[in-house]
Structure formats: structure tokens, C-alpha cells
Scaffold this active site. Structure first.
Site, PDB file in Angstrom:
ATOM      1  N   GLY A 111       0.779  -1.121  -0.034  1.00 13.42           N
ATOM      2  CA  GLY A 111       0.048   0.020  -0.158  1.00 13.42           C
ATOM      3  C   GLY A 111       0.942   1.183   0.135  1.00 13.42           C
ATOM      4  CD  GLU A 112       4.916   2.283   2.840  1.00 10.50           C
ATOM      5  OE1 GLU A 112       5.383   2.999   3.952  1.00 10.50           O
ATOM      6  OE2 GLU A 112       5.699   1.593   1.915  1.00 10.50           O
ATOM      7  CG  HIS A 113      -1.394   3.507  -2.679  1.00  9.12           C
ATOM      8  ND1 HIS A 113      -0.577   2.213  -2.557  1.00  9.12           N
ATOM      9  CD2 HIS A 113      -2.574   3.407  -3.203  1.00  9.12           C
ATOM     10  CE1 HIS A 113      -1.595   1.307  -2.854  1.00  9.12           C
ATOM     11  NE2 HIS A 113      -2.728   2.174  -3.018  1.00  9.12           N
ATOM     12  CB  ALA A 114      -4.119   8.476  -0.835  1.00  7.09           C
ATOM     13  N   GLY A 141      -3.314   4.690   2.836  1.00  6.96           N
ATOM     14  CA  GLY A 141      -3.562   3.539   3.565  1.00  6.96           C
ATOM     15  C   GLY A 141      -2.211   2.633   3.259  1.00  6.96           C
TER      16      GLY A 141
END
Length: 165
Positions: free
Chosen positions: A77-80, A125
Site C-alpha cells: 500500500g503506502e498510497h492514497a 493506506g
């Protein structure tokens, strides 16, 4: 315990414990993120968990993917997303999912296929601490579009500030 970006520490919410409390609210205190109870039927043949369009799912899916065999220390993840909506369901094992609206952050240990984590657009997230047997199903409202991703946290915060003005 999970340490947030601003040094905020919170105890992860255990999805199976939340599910067992029929009166518990799905509100996580993070704008655009909530827990959803999925319908389940248990009998002598096993358990069936159902998500129906128009009942139980907060959007009509256009795509799905599954994540498995993630080394325990890795973070996914580590993105929106600018417009995409998602529902995360851990089908087997457990995954620590964190959601962040730019002001508040919450961690949920997804450990039951009866619980979905609904994630609206403009929620950062990240998923980590995958158990060796974890299988994370991600249901998405749109087809893959690389332009929909915000991959840098500072750019996400700037976009949130622009949107809330």
C-alpha cells in the site's frame, strides 16, 4: 502498538473482536474509513461469507486482486487514491491495515473474513505485519489507473489541505 507519523501511538483494533460486538460502530474516527460487517452463514459444512452488490458492499466493484505470500516485514500500500474506493477483506491469516485521513490515523488488525475495511478516496493506506498464511482480498470501484494514485505522503497531505479549503 503502532506508531503514527506524528508520534501518535494507538492500539490496533482487532477486527474479529469488533465483529463479535454486535453494537460496535464501524466508525474508525478516520474520515473516509470504516468497518463493514459482511454477512456470514456457519453450519456443519463450514462458513460462507457473502458481500452482495447493493447490500453489504459500499460500491459496485469493477476490479479485485489478492495479496499473499508477503514477507512479514514488508509493507504494502503506502498510497492514497484520488477517486478509487476499496474494500479490504483478509480471507486467511491476518494483516495490520492502517488508514490515515491527514489528521487522524487508525490501525485495524484484519483477522476475519467477516469484516471488510472500507476505504474511500483520499485516505492514505498501508498494510503490514502479514501473517505467513495471510490472503488479503482487495475489491476496487474502478479499473487500474496509475494517475489515480498518490504515492508520496507529503503530496497526499498537500492534496488533503487543498480539498478542505
Amino acid at each position: 502498538m503502532v506508531e503514527g507519523r506524528a508520534g501518535i501511538v494507538n492500539q490496533p483494533l482487532l477486527a474479529s473482536r469488533w465483529y463479535a460486538d454486535a453494537g460496535a460502530s464501524g466508525d474508525l474516527g478516520v474520515r473516509g474509513a470504516s468497518l463493514v460487517r459482511l454477512h456470514s452463514v456457519l453450519d456443519s459444512r463450514g462458513e460462507l461469507v457473502v458481500g452482495e452488490l447493493g447490500r453489504g458492499l459500499p460500491f459496485s466493484p469493477r476490479r479485485f486482486f489478492a495479496i499473499s505470500r508477503v514477507p512479514g516485514k514488508d509493507i504494502r500500500g503506502e498510497h492514497a487514491h484520488r477517486e478509487l474506493r476499496q474494500m479490504l477483506v483478509c480471507l486467511a491469516g491476518s494483516v495490520l491495515a492502517e488508514v490515515d485521513d491527514g489528521e487522524r490515523r487508525r490501525a485495524v488488525l484484519l483477522d476475519s473474513p467477516r469484516v471488510g475495511l472500507a476505504v474511500e478516496p483520499m485516505v492514505w493506506g498501508a498494510q503490514s505485519q502479514y501473517s505467513a498464511d495471510a490472503v488479503l482480498l482487495v475489491i476496487a470501484s474502478r479499473e487500474y489507473d496509475p494517475a489515480d494514485y498518490i504515492r508520496e505522503y507529503d503530496a497526499f497531505l498537500a492534496a488533503v489541505r487543498r480539498k478542505t479549503r
